[in-house]
Write a protein that holds these residues in place. Structure first.
Motif, PDB file in Angstrom:
ATOM      1  N   ARG A   9     -93.856 -43.249  -5.009  1.00 14.22           N
ATOM      2  CA  ARG A   9     -94.622 -42.537  -3.970  1.00 14.22           C
ATOM      3  C   ARG A   9     -94.079 -41.123  -3.798  1.00 14.22           C
ATOM      4  O   ARG A   9     -92.874 -40.892  -3.948  1.00 14.22           O
ATOM      5  CB  ARG A   9     -94.530 -43.282  -2.632  1.00 14.22           C
ATOM      6  CG  ARG A   9     -95.127 -44.665  -2.686  1.00 14.22           C
ATOM      7  CD  ARG A   9     -95.031 -45.351  -1.342  1.00 14.22           C
ATOM      8  NE  ARG A   9     -95.853 -44.685  -0.325  1.00 14.22           N
ATOM      9  CZ  ARG A   9     -95.964 -45.123   0.924  1.00 14.22           C
ATOM     10  NH1 ARG A   9     -95.300 -46.201   1.321  1.00 14.22           N
ATOM     11  NH2 ARG A   9     -96.735 -44.502   1.791  1.00 14.22           N
ATOM     12  N   PHE A  10     -94.971 -40.209  -3.461  1.00 12.80           N
ATOM     13  CA  PHE A  10     -94.594 -38.809  -3.272  1.00 12.80           C
ATOM     14  C   PHE A  10     -95.031 -38.363  -1.879  1.00 12.80           C
ATOM     15  O   PHE A  10     -96.080 -38.798  -1.391  1.00 12.80           O
ATOM     16  CB  PHE A  10     -95.278 -37.928  -4.323  1.00 12.80           C
ATOM     17  CG  PHE A  10     -94.995 -38.377  -5.727  1.00 12.80           C
ATOM     18  CD1 PHE A  10     -93.838 -37.992  -6.376  1.00 12.80           C
ATOM     19  CD2 PHE A  10     -95.885 -39.220  -6.389  1.00 12.80           C
ATOM     20  CE1 PHE A  10     -93.572 -38.433  -7.661  1.00 12.80           C
ATOM     21  CE2 PHE A  10     -95.622 -39.661  -7.674  1.00 12.80           C
ATOM     22  CZ  PHE A  10     -94.460 -39.269  -8.315  1.00 12.80           C
ATOM     23  N   PHE A  11     -94.237 -37.487  -1.276  1.00 10.81           N
ATOM     24  CA  PHE A  11     -94.564 -37.018   0.074  1.00 10.81           C
ATOM     25  C   PHE A  11     -94.548 -35.494   0.164  1.00 10.81           C
ATOM     26  O   PHE A  11     -93.889 -34.814  -0.618  1.00 10.81           O
ATOM     27  CB  PHE A  11     -93.559 -37.592   1.087  1.00 10.81           C
ATOM     28  CG  PHE A  11     -93.746 -39.065   1.317  1.00 10.81           C
ATOM     29  CD1 PHE A  11     -94.670 -39.529   2.247  1.00 10.81           C
ATOM     30  CD2 PHE A  11     -93.038 -40.000   0.583  1.00 10.81           C
ATOM     31  CE1 PHE A  11     -94.862 -40.888   2.451  1.00 10.81           C
ATOM     32  CE2 PHE A  11     -93.217 -41.355   0.769  1.00 10.81           C
ATOM     33  CZ  PHE A  11     -94.132 -41.798   1.710  1.00 10.81           C
ATOM     34  N   ALA A  12     -95.276 -35.000   1.144  1.00  8.46           N
ATOM     35  CA  ALA A  12     -95.256 -33.589   1.576  1.00  8.46           C
ATOM     36  C   ALA A  12     -95.557 -32.636   0.409  1.00  8.46           C
ATOM     37  O   ALA A  12     -96.524 -32.846  -0.320  1.00  8.46           O
ATOM     38  CB  ALA A  12     -93.928 -33.278   2.264  1.00  8.46           C
ATOM     39  N   ARG A  13     -94.720 -31.604   0.230  1.00  9.38           N
ATOM     40  CA  ARG A  13     -95.001 -30.582  -0.778  1.00  9.38           C
ATOM     41  C   ARG A  13     -95.111 -31.194  -2.174  1.00  9.38           C
ATOM     42  O   ARG A  13     -95.980 -30.813  -2.964  1.00  9.38           O
ATOM     43  CB  ARG A  13     -93.886 -29.512  -0.743  1.00  9.38           C
ATOM     44  CG  ARG A  13     -94.074 -28.396  -1.758  1.00  9.38           C
ATOM     45  CD  ARG A  13     -92.990 -27.330  -1.645  1.00  9.38           C
ATOM     46  NE  ARG A  13     -91.635 -27.857  -1.619  1.00  9.38           N
ATOM     47  CZ  ARG A  13     -91.004 -28.387  -2.677  1.00  9.38           C
ATOM     48  NH1 ARG A  13     -91.588 -28.452  -3.848  1.00  9.38           N
ATOM     49  NH2 ARG A  13     -89.781 -28.855  -2.545  1.00  9.38           N
ATOM     50  N   ARG A  15     -96.122 -34.217  -2.999  1.00  5.66           N
ATOM     51  CA  ARG A  15     -97.410 -34.927  -3.113  1.00  5.66           C
ATOM     52  C   ARG A  15     -98.529 -33.931  -3.385  1.00  5.66           C
ATOM     53  O   ARG A  15     -99.388 -34.159  -4.247  1.00  5.66           O
ATOM     54  CB  ARG A  15     -97.694 -35.704  -1.818  1.00  5.66           C
ATOM     55  CG  ARG A  15     -99.067 -36.361  -1.763  1.00  5.66           C
ATOM     56  CD  ARG A  15     -99.253 -37.155  -0.485  1.00  5.66           C
ATOM     57  NE  ARG A  15     -98.849 -36.426   0.703  1.00  5.66           N
ATOM     58  CZ  ARG A  15     -99.527 -35.440   1.259  1.00  5.66           C
ATOM     59  NH1 ARG A  15    -100.674 -35.058   0.741  1.00  5.66           N
ATOM     60  NH2 ARG A  15     -99.063 -34.813   2.319  1.00  5.66           N
ATOM     61  N   GLU A  16     -98.488 -32.796  -2.667  1.00  8.10           N
ATOM     62  CA  GLU A  16     -99.543 -31.794  -2.854  1.00  8.10           C
ATOM     63  C   GLU A  16     -99.460 -31.131  -4.223  1.00  8.10           C
ATOM     64  O   GLU A  16    -100.470 -30.965  -4.913  1.00  8.10           O
ATOM     65  CB  GLU A  16     -99.442 -30.726  -1.756  1.00  8.10           C
ATOM     66  CG  GLU A  16     -99.939 -31.228  -0.412  1.00  8.10           C
ATOM     67  CD  GLU A  16    -100.010 -30.127   0.623  1.00  8.10           C
ATOM     68  OE1 GLU A  16    -100.530 -30.404   1.705  1.00  8.10           O
ATOM     69  OE2 GLU A  16     -99.536 -28.992   0.378  1.00  8.10           O
ATOM     70  N   GLN A  54     -84.895 -27.188  -7.513  1.00  7.54           N
ATOM     71  CA  GLN A  54     -85.123 -27.572  -6.114  1.00  7.54           C
ATOM     72  C   GLN A  54     -84.727 -29.030  -5.911  1.00  7.54           C
ATOM     73  O   GLN A  54     -85.121 -29.894  -6.699  1.00  7.54           O
ATOM     74  CB  GLN A  54     -86.599 -27.399  -5.756  1.00  7.54           C
ATOM     75  CG  GLN A  54     -87.048 -25.952  -5.762  1.00  7.54           C
ATOM     76  CD  GLN A  54     -88.203 -25.733  -4.806  1.00  7.54           C
ATOM     77  OE1 GLN A  54     -88.037 -25.840  -3.606  1.00  7.54           O
ATOM     78  NE2 GLN A  54     -89.368 -25.457  -5.348  1.00  7.54           N
ATOM     79  N   ALA A  59     -85.624 -42.251  -2.330  1.00  6.56           N
ATOM     80  CA  ALA A  59     -85.443 -43.479  -1.538  1.00  6.56           C
ATOM     81  C   ALA A  59     -85.941 -44.649  -2.373  1.00  6.56           C
ATOM     82  O   ALA A  59     -86.952 -44.541  -3.081  1.00  6.56           O
ATOM     83  CB  ALA A  59     -86.212 -43.399  -0.230  1.00  6.56           C
ATOM     84  N   ALA A  78     -89.462 -43.679  -3.743  1.00  3.73           N
ATOM     85  CA  ALA A  78     -90.120 -42.529  -3.113  1.00  3.73           C
ATOM     86  C   ALA A  78     -89.364 -41.263  -3.463  1.00  3.73           C
ATOM     87  O   ALA A  78     -88.126 -41.246  -3.457  1.00  3.73           O
ATOM     88  CB  ALA A  78     -90.174 -42.715  -1.599  1.00  3.73           C
ATOM     89  N   PHE A  80     -89.234 -37.098  -2.552  1.00  6.50           N
ATOM     90  CA  PHE A  80     -89.734 -36.129  -1.563  1.00  6.50           C
ATOM     91  C   PHE A  80     -88.790 -34.951  -1.390  1.00  6.50           C
ATOM     92  O   PHE A  80     -87.606 -35.038  -1.734  1.00  6.50           O
ATOM     93  CB  PHE A  80     -90.007 -36.825  -0.236  1.00  6.50           C
ATOM     94  CG  PHE A  80     -88.947 -37.777   0.264  1.00  6.50           C
ATOM     95  CD1 PHE A  80     -87.814 -37.310   0.889  1.00  6.50           C
ATOM     96  CD2 PHE A  80     -89.111 -39.153   0.126  1.00  6.50           C
ATOM     97  CE1 PHE A  80     -86.855 -38.195   1.377  1.00  6.50           C
ATOM     98  CE2 PHE A  80     -88.153 -40.054   0.604  1.00  6.50           C
ATOM     99  CZ  PHE A  80     -87.020 -39.563   1.229  1.00  6.50           C
ATOM    100  N   PRO A  82     -86.391 -32.178   0.683  1.00  6.79           N
ATOM    101  CA  PRO A  82     -85.503 -32.338   1.837  1.00  6.79           C
ATOM    102  C   PRO A  82     -86.309 -32.357   3.137  1.00  6.79           C
ATOM    103  O   PRO A  82     -87.289 -31.613   3.281  1.00  6.79           O
ATOM    104  CB  PRO A  82     -84.608 -31.102   1.753  1.00  6.79           C
ATOM    105  CG  PRO A  82     -84.545 -30.808   0.285  1.00  6.79           C
ATOM    106  CD  PRO A  82     -85.930 -31.135  -0.233  1.00  6.79           C
ATOM    107  N   VAL A  83     -85.887 -33.196   4.053  1.00  4.03           N
ATOM    108  CA  VAL A  83     -86.691 -33.463   5.248  1.00  4.03           C
ATOM    109  C   VAL A  83     -86.554 -32.346   6.272  1.00  4.03           C
ATOM    110  O   VAL A  83     -85.529 -31.665   6.330  1.00  4.03           O
ATOM    111  CB  VAL A  83     -86.322 -34.829   5.857  1.00  4.03           C
ATOM    112  CG1 VAL A  83     -86.493 -35.922   4.811  1.00  4.03           C
ATOM    113  CG2 VAL A  83     -84.899 -34.830   6.408  1.00  4.03           C
ATOM    114  N   THR A  84     -87.587 -32.165   7.092  1.00  5.69           N
ATOM    115  CA  THR A  84     -87.621 -31.029   8.021  1.00  5.69           C
ATOM    116  C   THR A  84     -88.227 -31.407   9.363  1.00  5.69           C
ATOM    117  O   THR A  84     -89.007 -30.633   9.941  1.00  5.69           O
ATOM    118  CB  THR A  84     -88.430 -29.858   7.403  1.00  5.69           C
ATOM    119  OG1 THR A  84     -89.738 -30.355   7.072  1.00  5.69           O
ATOM    120  CG2 THR A  84     -87.776 -29.306   6.159  1.00  5.69           C
ATOM    121  N   GLY A  85     -87.873 -32.582   9.867  1.00  5.95           N
ATOM    122  CA  GLY A  85     -88.445 -32.987  11.162  1.00  5.95           C
ATOM    123  C   GLY A  85     -87.711 -32.358  12.330  1.00  5.95           C
ATOM    124  O   GLY A  85     -86.890 -31.468  12.176  1.00  5.95           O
TER     125      GLY A  85
END
Lengths: 86, 148
Positions: A9-13, A15-16, A54, A59, A78, A80, A82-85
């Motif tokens: 699975r891919f997330f955020a940038r 995934r786009e 980069q 995970a 997964a 992704f 680095p997280v930025t919450g």
């Protein structure tokens, strides 16, 4: 998906930029997260960033992992940025 | 209590829930994060927040457990919003109650600092030029590492 696959699975940038939410890869003995990333990076284009400068976070089954971590059939890997919450 | 939600939250209700945690509670520390008009880019008009459902909750629970092993934490409440947010909207709430203020301050700050570098959320800034994924800050990594 067959029983012998790993879901990636891919997330955020990522995934786009990869234009992919998830895909399945064939499991094989001794396979690591880093191997899966190298295989995907060999597709070229945007996929190359999976082995680029980069940082990519990893995970396995929703717990943080490292490139050397093993993955087996049925696992969810997964990838992704680095997280930025917060 | 952990909640990942698209809707807003009521800080006063969260504070009331923390206050209702028993006669041993002597201190409550809370933090609320808001959408600001500048970050990686200027003229930010809103944010879009994405998360990894399931893993996010597990990571935050781990942070609360870690905080509870280091300090006296009688109750912790963490709320994080996802989806599209407007300027000045509330993004995140961390509230901790303890016997004493030192533990409440430390546990609240630890959970917030660690959340920023370990919980799988990603922020996209929206301004008049378009959308821009936010990069993780070295200063956030240093703050989080400071608790190791």
């Amino acid at each position: 998906m067959s029983a012998n696959t790993i879901t990636v699975r891919f997330f955020a940038r990522l995934r786009e930029e990869l234009d992919t939410e998830q895909l399945a890869v064939e499991a094989r003995p001794g396979l690591t997260a880093g191997d899966v990333m190298a295989d995907l990076a060999s597709r070229g284009g945007a996929w190359s960033q999976l082995q680029g400068e980069q940082p990519v976070m990893i995970a396995i089954n929703q717990a943080m992992a490292k490139p050397g971590s093993g993955v087996q059939a049925g696992d969810e890997l997964a990838l992704f940025p680095p997280v930025t919450g917060g | 209590m952990i909640s990942i939600q698209t809707g807003d939250f009521d800080s006063a209700a969260e504070y009331a829930a923390l206050r209702d945690s028993g006669a041993g509670t002597g201190a409550i520390a809370t933090f609320t994060g808001l959408v600001r008009d500048s970050g990686d880019t200027q003229g930010v008009t809103g944010l879009y927040l994405e998360h990894y459902p399931g893993m996010t909750e597990q990571v935050i629970q781990g942070l609360i457990d870690e905080a509870s092993s280091r300090w006296d934490v009688r109750q912790a409440r963490v709320i994080h919003r996802v989806g599209r947010l407007a300027l000045q909207d509330q993004i995140v709430f961390v509230g901790v109650c303890s016997g004493h203020r030192g533990d409440a301050f430390a546990a609240c700050e630890y959970i917030m600092d660690a959340l920023k570098t370990s919980a799988p959320f990603w922020k996209k800034e929206i301004n008049q030029d378009g959308e821009h994924w936010v990069e993780q800050k070295a200063s956030d990594r240093e703050r989080s590492q400071g608790w190791d």
